[in-house]
Write an enzyme that holds these catalytic residues in place. Structure first.
Site, short mmCIF file in Angstrom:
data_model
loop_
_atom_site.label_atom_id
_atom_site.label_comp_id
_atom_site.label_asym_id
_atom_site.label_seq_id
_atom_site.Cartn_x
_atom_site.Cartn_y
_atom_site.Cartn_z
NE ARG A 23 62.78 -53.39 -32.49
CZ ARG A 23 62.15 -52.47 -33.19
NH1 ARG A 23 62.54 -52.19 -34.41
NH2 ARG A 23 61.12 -51.82 -32.68
CG ASP A 24 67.41 -52.12 -25.29
OD1 ASP A 24 68.63 -52.05 -25.53
OD2 ASP A 24 66.85 -51.38 -24.45
CB ILE A 25 69.53 -58.57 -25.97
CG1 ILE A 25 68.27 -59.24 -26.51
CG2 ILE A 25 70.35 -59.53 -25.10
CD1 ILE A 25 67.34 -59.87 -25.49
CG ASN B 29 66.22 -54.32 -20.99
OD1 ASN B 29 65.82 -53.62 -20.05
ND2 ASN B 29 66.38 -53.85 -22.21
#
Ligand SMILES: Nc1ncnc2c1ncn2[C@@H]1O[C@H](COP(=O)(O)OP(=O)(O)OP(=O)(O)O)[C@@H](O)[C@H]1O
Length: 499
Positions: free
Chosen positions: A298-300, A304
């Site tokens: 959910r936060d590619i 990250n």
């Protein structure tokens, strides 16, 4: 492949008077002007989302405030840090900056200007992984809190652990070596155990009324570690988890140590087309690894992903599992809408997030596509400067319907097909990872990518050691090979947040 497909431009900044898809013709602004706008934007307003573009229950400054503070804004701090690093390393930079063509097109460098500061808030064919280190930290997640142990902790005025601080709870005994970096929720330290193995330790102070992010991350790492025990070949691009604990209200967990983030590296170094493609392949594999372990990230985004160390220096790890959720396979268990209006980082968030819907595997792949485009064509995503979340979402829709030709000319041809494939995956459908991997392999073949070639940052010159620091240096490098030492000195060490 037509020649036009292979042409890359180096000009990452929007050209003068360039029409943005939002409909307005914006004058070219310097990074500074954008930065000012950003700072301005971060101050004052009480917003349901944080200035980092993430939905958070507290301000990105880490404090429970009802407004966002520019001075402590995470992005602001990161930009400052990048600027400092840029200045420090500007003399060491190398590569083709004058736009002259080189013989081989794949050797052309993709220069990424310092991250744009939009006024809006806004994952190979590698050899098998080396055997994991044998830390004297048992793989467990049992927590414990003892006052006696807390006495061994040493903090500075800002409640950050000082070098030498001892963390000792059942099953974990490490010593803090230094601060590696800070996120919106806490600090990450370089620690070592009694056998001199080095790890990263993430910490967070529990505060009343504020839900803990680290708790979620520990839960996820714990489940992933269990899955990996049963399936030893899976999840190789996810960090090892070596247990968690709490001392009073300081919660922490121990994970594998990795190098700098992909984002920081591509910002600092001019990367070749080949490097961009290799990073994209690694990033994709990281997502598949996480999905295989049963989670959606959910936060590619390039921030990250972090580069591995030592024998792993050509591998990219998917990090920061603070926002992951379990994959739901039964459609009758799938919630109809997300608890949050928006989750992720606006520049890379999938359209599902803009619609406030539950994110599934396909959404990580959508964010991966945006991340890849951003590597090949820095700052060219049509919504890079769009403040409005709704408009940014519309631009993403348009991007898939009619991919902009200037972007298509800069990405590998098979990516067009990958985009089509990802766009067709439905919410409950498992993406066809194999088909995507085949297309990536195809792209690598077309461009004769050499996966053994060192990355640009590996080739960067390392500073000459000062005589008096020789002892320290030996200590740091005792377990590292020469190439990794370059990374440690130039990158990891540089990431220690100064003041
Ligand atoms: N396993 C690790 N090995 C080495 N450095 C790490 C590791 N994990 C994190 N870091 C460093 O610590 C910094 C802070 O990491 P953290 O995950 O807390 O924050 P973030 O991802 O930057 O922000 P946020 O979690 O708020 O989105 C990172 O930017 C990175 O430089």
């Amino acid at each position: 492949m037509p020649d036009s497909k292979r042409k890359r431009t180096r000009n990452a900044e929007p050209s003068k008077g360039e029409t943005y898809k939002s409909g307005s013709v914006r004058k070219r602004t310097s990074g500074n002007q954008d930065a000012k706008k950003k700072e301005k934007r971060c101050t004052g307003k009480i917003e349901e989302k944080c200035c980092t573009g993430k939905i958070e229950e507290k301000c990105c400054s880490g404090k429970n405030e009802d407004k966002c503070c520019a001075a402590k804004c995470e992005r602001y701090l990161k930009r400052k840090k990048q600027q400092r690093r840029k200045n420090k390393h500007s003399s060491r930079r190398h590569g083709n900056r004058d736009g002259k063509k080189k013989d081989k097109k794949k050797k052309q460098k993709i220069k990424r200007s310092p991250l744009p500061q939009p006024p809006s808030p806004s994952p190979s064919p590698l050899p098998p992984p080396p055997p994991p280190p044998s830390p004297n930290i048992p793989d467990t997640s049992k927590t414990s809190s003892t006052r006696k142990e807390a006495e061994k902790l040493r903090f500075d005025a800002e409640k950050k652990l000082l070098p030498g601080a001892k963390i000792a709870v059942p099953n974990i005994e490490v010593t803090v070596l230094k601060l590696l970096g800070e996120g919106g929720f806490g600090q990450v330290y370089l620690v070592r155990d009694s056998k001199e193995n080095r790890y990263a330790m993430k910490t967070e102070y529990m505060r009343e009324g504020i839900s803990s992010r680290i708790k979620m991350e520990v839960k996820a790492y714990d489940k992933i570690a269990k899955y990996r025990k049963e399936h030893p070949k899976s999840g190789i691009r996810l960090l090892g988890f070596f247990g968690s604990g709490a001392i009073d209200n300081l919660k922490f967990f121990i994970m594998s140590l990795v190098g700098p983030s992909v984002d920081s590296l591509v910002t600092k170094y001019e990367i070749s087309f080949g490097t961009a493609l290799r990073l994209c392949i690694e990033m994709f594999n990281g997502i598949v690894d996480l999905h295989t372990c049963g989670f959606v990230h959910r936060d590619i985004k390039p921030e990250n992903y972090a580069i591995g160390l030592n024998a792993d220096r050509r591998r990219v790890y998917l990090v920061d599992l603070g926002m992951v959720v379990r994959i739901i396979e039964e459609s009758d268990r799938m919630p109809t809408s997300s608890k949050y209006d928006f989750i992720g980082t606006q520049l890379y968030a999938p359209r599902t997030s803009h619609l406030g819907n539950v994110q599934t595997q396909r959404d990580d792949l959508e964010s991966w596509i945006y991340s890849c485009v951003d590597l090949f064509a820095p700052n060219k995503l049509p919504w890079a400067y769009e403040c409005d979340r709704q408009k940014a979402g519309d631009l993403k829709d348009e991007f898939f319907k009619n991919p902009p030709s200037d972007i298509l000319s800069q990405i590998p041809a098979p990516f067009e097909e990958i985009m089509r494939k990802v766009n067709m995956v439905s919410m409950m459908q498992k993406p066809d990872y194999k088909a995507i991997r085949d297309l990536l392999d195809n792209a690598a073949k077309m461009d004769e990518i050499d996966f053994d070639e060192p990355f640009e940052w590996e080739l960067a010159k390392q500073p000459k050691p000062k005589d008096d620091s020789a002892g320290k240096k030996k200590d740091i490098s005792e377990k590292l090979d020469r190439t990794q030492l370059t990374i440690v000195e130039n990158e990891v060490a540089g990431r220690v947040v100064a003041g």
